[in-house]
Design an enzyme around this catalytic site. Structure first.
Site, PDB file in Angstrom:
ATOM      1  CB  SER A 304      44.823  56.944 113.640  1.00  0.00           C
ATOM      2  OG  SER A 304      45.602  56.223 114.526  1.00  0.00           O
ATOM      3  CG  ASP A 386      52.340  59.502 115.182  1.00  0.00           C
ATOM      4  OD1 ASP A 386      52.158  59.004 116.147  1.00  0.00           O
ATOM      5  OD2 ASP A 386      51.467  59.750 114.235  1.00  0.00           O
ATOM      6  CG  HIS A 415      48.630  59.515 116.528  1.00  0.00           C
ATOM      7  ND1 HIS A 415      48.748  59.134 115.285  1.00  0.00           N
ATOM      8  CD2 HIS A 415      47.434  58.825 117.011  1.00  0.00           C
ATOM      9  CE1 HIS A 415      47.846  58.257 114.996  1.00  0.00           C
ATOM     10  NE2 HIS A 415      47.094  58.151 115.796  1.00  0.00           N
TER      11      HIS A 415
END
Length: 436
Positions: A304, A386, A415
């Site tokens: 991320s 995601d 995610h």
């Protein structure tokens, strides 16, 4: 059907008004829901050629038992954008089928299904890829991109590193010394803090640098990897100590650092992440001061926000030999200005009055432009579902990399990262570092 809407706009989608399972901060794998829609696509790998038709199928079950005659609401459109189709149907013997249409250019088509049962709403997502390897980035590359960063790194190194290490006796083990560390960065007196793990056995070891995912939180350190014979360094990016109470981090997240993701973004010299990117390079400088480091073998990894910082650090510091970046944020931020998904933190999803200045400034921070500078082998992984770091932006980044690269798709994931992704990263990095 969605294909008709897309054709109407001659190849453009539709003009719209516009996080740690392991090693890095990201959402943990979600708990199973009592009610499931069992979504699937008519291509098992979820990948289509532009123009191919998508059909979505499902079976509604509650605690494993099929539910009959259930209302299924659904929305279909390019990921992260306003849906082009909003409709519903009634399942037959629990089963349903949705003709989802197609896309007329490379990208991702997303279906969101919502079902209400016994007063509770359930939601599932499935996402089809259209020629993803042909997705090109929207962000421009400034002509002075590397000159800007090389000068910034040079100026930053004029500030003494002033490294400090405090042994954390309560965290250390028979095999490892665990330290809270800090070093100067960006301005005299401004520091980056981190947790360093070093094997106790005599010898010199390869190192793994791990920048953090988004947010304000404690850094725990990666003792597990260090026990396998590696120096590990996890850092925080906000210049705050790591020994505060949890409530203090929550307070800072809602006050001082509430808008750090966009703070100063209209000027390339004032954007918050300038300090952060330079701090990651200084972290590599710090590792090189350690007598236990073997002086050569070092990798970067994160997910991320940490995935973006992994790309950035590798691009800016040629001492890094390998990287593993999962679902990198800050990627192809300008996507929304081209009627498609843009990267986290999605600052262009709602266009402000100072858009043009922000576009020019953020070209210097977009992970795509750093990806283009990478020259060492890398492992990359993400999922098609995601909704934080959209797969369109992931492929924009991945397709920009010319160095040796390996892609590990976990298509069902959002995610978050599954065990197979975790194992893949661990095995890949450790095998690479141990070969030298």
């Amino acid at each position: 059907m969605i294909s008709n809407h897309l054709l109407k706009f001659n190849g453009r989608y539709l003009l719209l008004s516009i996080f740690c399972f392991f090693f890095f901060k990201a959402q943990s794998q979600p708990k199973p829901q009592d009610l499931t829609a069992g979504l699937s696509l008519n291509h098992d790998n979820w990948v289509y050629n532009v123009g191919e038709k998508v059909t979505i199928s499902g079976t509604v079950k509650y605690k494993g038992q099929i539910l009959n005659n259930i209302k299924v609401k659904y929305e279909i459109g390019p990921e992260m954008l306003t849906p082009l189709v909003v409709d519903s149907l009634i399942s037959s013997n629990g089963n349903f089928s949705i003709p989802a249409g197609t896309m007329k250019q490379p990208g991702f088509l997303r279906c969101i299904v919502k079902i209400e049962h016994e007063g509770k709403q359930y939601r599932e997502v499935i996402t089809a890829a259209f020629d993803p390897n042909k997705i090109a980035p929207t962000v421009n590359m400034p002509s002075d991109f590397m000159d800007f960063w090389q000068k910034a790194i040079k100026d930053n190194r004029e500030i003494p590193l002033d490294p400090k290490m405090t042994l954390l006796k309560d965290r250390s083990t028979e095999e490892l010394n665990v330290y809270e560390i800090s070093f100067q960065n960006y301005k005299p007196g401004s520091r980056i803090y981190g947790i360093l793990c070093v094997p106790k056995a005599p010898g010199r070891y390869p190192a793994i640098f791990n920048p953090p995912g988004a947010g304000i939180h404690k850094i725990q350190g990666d003792l597990t990897t260090a026990k396998n014979g590696f120096i590990t360094l996890q850092i925080g990016i906000h210049g705050i100590p790591l020994n505060m109470e949890p409530e203090e981090y929550k307070k800072l997240a809602n006050t001082t650092f509430k808008r750090y993701r966009v703070e100063g973004m209209e000027n390339k010299d004032t954007y918050y992440f300038k300090r952060v990117y330079l701090g990651c390079v200084r972290a590599i400088d710090f590792i090189y001061t350690l007598p236990e480091f073997d002086g050569e073998n070092i990798a970067a990894t994160g997910g991320s926000q940490g995935g973006a910082l992994t790309l950035v650090t590798t691009a800016l510091d040629n001492r890094i030999k390998y990287l593993a970046a999962y679902a990198p944020a800050l990627s192809d931020l300008t996507g929304y200005l081209f009627d498609r998904a843009g990267g986290w933190p999605h600052m262009f999803k709602s266009i402000g009055s100072n858009k043009d200045r922000a576009v020019k400034s953020l070209q210097y921070y977009d992970a795509v432009n750093f990806a283009k500078q990478i020259k060492v082998p890398g492992l990359y992984s993400f999922g098609y579902n995601d909704e934080t770091t959209p797969p369109t932006t992931m492929f924009s980044t991945y397709n920009s990399i010319t160095a040796p690269k390996e892609l590990y798709i976990a298509k069902e994931t959002g995610h978050w990262y599954n065990r197979a992704q975790t194992k893949k990263r661990t095995d890949w990095l450790q095998n690479k570092l141990r070969k030298n």
